[in-house]
Design an enzyme around this catalytic site. Structure first.
Site, PDB file in Angstrom:
ATOM      1  N   ASP A 123      -2.422 -36.580   1.135  1.00  0.00           N
ATOM      2  CA  ASP A 123      -3.976 -36.726   1.384  1.00  0.00           C
ATOM      3  C   ASP A 123      -4.266 -38.051   1.450  1.00  0.00           C
ATOM      4  O   ASP A 123      -4.573 -38.683   0.495  1.00  0.00           O
ATOM      5  CB  ASP A 123      -4.795 -35.964   0.262  1.00  0.00           C
ATOM      6  N   ARG A 131      -4.352 -41.840  -1.591  1.00  0.00           N
ATOM      7  CA  ARG A 131      -3.335 -41.654  -2.266  1.00  0.00           C
ATOM      8  C   ARG A 131      -2.565 -42.943  -2.364  1.00  0.00           C
ATOM      9  O   ARG A 131      -1.781 -43.062  -3.370  1.00  0.00           O
ATOM     10  CB  ARG A 131      -2.618 -40.230  -2.119  1.00  0.00           C
ATOM     11  N   ARG A 193     -16.684 -38.007   3.028  1.00  0.00           N
ATOM     12  CA  ARG A 193     -15.405 -37.588   3.533  1.00  0.00           C
ATOM     13  C   ARG A 193     -15.653 -37.164   5.139  1.00  0.00           C
ATOM     14  O   ARG A 193     -14.583 -36.815   5.839  1.00  0.00           O
ATOM     15  CB  ARG A 193     -14.720 -36.489   2.680  1.00  0.00           C
ATOM     16  N   LYS A 223      -9.107 -30.253   8.291  1.00  0.00           N
ATOM     17  CA  LYS A 223      -9.598 -29.353   7.233  1.00  0.00           C
ATOM     18  C   LYS A 223     -11.122 -29.500   7.208  1.00  0.00           C
ATOM     19  O   LYS A 223     -11.741 -30.386   7.517  1.00  0.00           O
ATOM     20  CB  LYS A 223      -8.635 -29.774   6.235  1.00  0.00           C
ATOM     21  N   HIS A 236     -12.763 -26.751  -6.102  1.00  0.00           N
ATOM     22  CA  HIS A 236     -12.003 -27.151  -7.313  1.00  0.00           C
ATOM     23  C   HIS A 236     -12.613 -26.387  -8.479  1.00  0.00           C
ATOM     24  O   HIS A 236     -11.828 -26.319  -9.623  1.00  0.00           O
ATOM     25  CB  HIS A 236     -12.196 -28.474  -7.311  1.00  0.00           C
ATOM     26  N   ASP A 311      -4.799 -24.490   1.400  1.00  0.00           N
ATOM     27  CA  ASP A 311      -5.479 -25.630   0.675  1.00  0.00           C
ATOM     28  C   ASP A 311      -4.604 -25.417  -0.709  1.00  0.00           C
ATOM     29  O   ASP A 311      -4.004 -24.279  -0.842  1.00  0.00           O
ATOM     30  CB  ASP A 311      -6.792 -25.480   0.381  1.00  0.00           C
TER      31      ASP A 311
END
EC number: 3.2.1.52
Length: 388
Positions: A123, A131, A193, A223, A236, A311
């Protein structure tokens, strides 16, 4: 989906040059299903050198299923074990991965991988989801900032430059760009994002970002289908509901009409309940949602035959509050996804056992598994050393 020659060459280079087998004997793991992925066991496995359509005939049922799994790894030892013992199709470099894996170990793991080239995913969106920031020159601007301050061409150039740095590390797949349409505050689950609240702007800028990654030899993954931008919360933390499908068609789904045609490209399906489409199921586990993506019927898009990813199936409460990893993986494959994604390796033996059981019981058709294996093989390109 035709795999570009340049991307295939780069995939081969990342995997180094290793011997290939042209034999038709299916491959399989000799470890028991209860073995821990953390305990490496040397299991020689011949490379499969057929064209994608011929790959299913060369693999054992367990190795076919393993090719449909991408799992997060802690470090080089964890990656080595799960690739060597279980021949998983890919690994994920996540927030908890020890980045010293890029100090040479990853190249060795890729070179000694399973029957198909190993997918190495991350990601890396830029902004707050970066990351690899310590390895590729910082976080870079968020998607929203890019759309506000850069031209489309500048965004393509930036994505190409960052993609080239990722490719040098051995990354083959980036779960980016975000294609969600939203004007939500920067610090919300999607927020900055997203490239913005205008579908045309998102289409242009996300398309440029995806093309930059392709230019660098990295597969972009759009996505979160069918659109997280106006979701009720953060998947999440729990279940998320979007506006009804009829509302998504004129807004959230608009970018996909164009971007799914720009191959090679993958799509990640989100954990989103969509009134009028998925009922009480999240899209990632919904046949109706995956069929919407595959056929394009219902939102004015062309058919899509590229790789479809779930996901994360282990670390997001929208799924983990309802299902264990094995059941979630089975359900996403039953829904029509090609690749099940989650963030730890410990569940791999149990997942493969459950999937094999589902094959035997007719819960998961072998024909569907074979179609997904062909898509995965097409996505990865030819094995290094196979003379193509």
């Amino acid at each position: 989906m035709a795999f570009p020659r340049t991307l295939a060459i780069l995939a081969a280079a990342a995997a180094l040059v290793v011997a290939c087998s042209h034999g038709g004997t299916p491959t399989g793991s000799s470890t028991t299903s209860g073995a821990s992925p953390a305990t490496p066991v040397a299991v020689p496995v011949p490379r499969s050198c057929a064209e994608p359509a011929g790959i299913p005939a060369l693999l054992s049922p367990r190795d076919k299923l393993a090719q449909l799994l991408v799992v997060g790894v802690r470090d080089a030892a964890d990656a080595q074990a799960v690739v060597t013992n279980y021949h998983v199709g890919g690994i994920l470099i996540g927030s908890d991965t020890d980045l010293t894996i890029f100090d040479g170990a990853l190249a060795e793991i890729v070179a000694g991988g399973g029957p198909l080239p190993l997918a190495v995913s991350v990601d890396e969106e830029g902004g707050r989801l970066s990351r690899l920031r310590s390895l590729i020159g910082g976080t870079g601007p968020s998607a929203r900032e890019l759309a506000q301050t850069r031209t489309v061409q500048q965004v393509r150039d930036l994505a190409r430059d960052r993609g080239r740095q990722m490719r040098k590390l051995g990354i083959t797949i980036d779960f980016a760009p975000v294609v969600d349409v939203t004007d939500a505050p920067d610090d919300t689950v999607i927020g900055d994002r997203s490239f913005g609240s205008d579908p045309a702007t998102v289409t242009a800028y996300a398309g440029a970002y995806a093309q930059g990654l392709r230019d660098a030899g990295v597969l972009p993954v759009l996505k979160h289908f069918p659109g997280h931008g106006r979701g009720s919360g953060d998947s999440h933390n729990g279940g998320v509901t979007t506006p009804p499908l009829d509302d998504l068609v004129g807004d959230d789904l608009v970018p996909y009409r164009t971007l799914v045609t720009q191959a090679p490209v993958g799509v990640m399906v989100g954990h989103l309940q969509v009134p009028g489409l998925t009922g009480s199921e999240p899209a990632s586990l919904s046949k109706a949602a995956v069929n919407l993506l595959r056929t394009g019927t219902g939102y004015g898009a062309p058919p899509f035959d590229g790789p479809v990813f779930s996901d994360d199936l282990s670390g997001m409460a929208a799924i983990s509050d309802r299902f264990g990893v094995s059941e979630a993986v089975l359900r996403t494959l039953q829904a029509g996804a090609d690749i099940a994604l989650w963030v730890t390796t410990k569940e791999v033996p149990a997942v493969l056992d459950r999937l094999e059981q589902a094959l035997r019981a007719g819960e998961l058709p072998m024909s569907a598994v074979d179609r997904s294996v062909v898509r995965v093989a097409t996505m990865k390109g030819p094995n290094p050393g196979c003379g193509r």
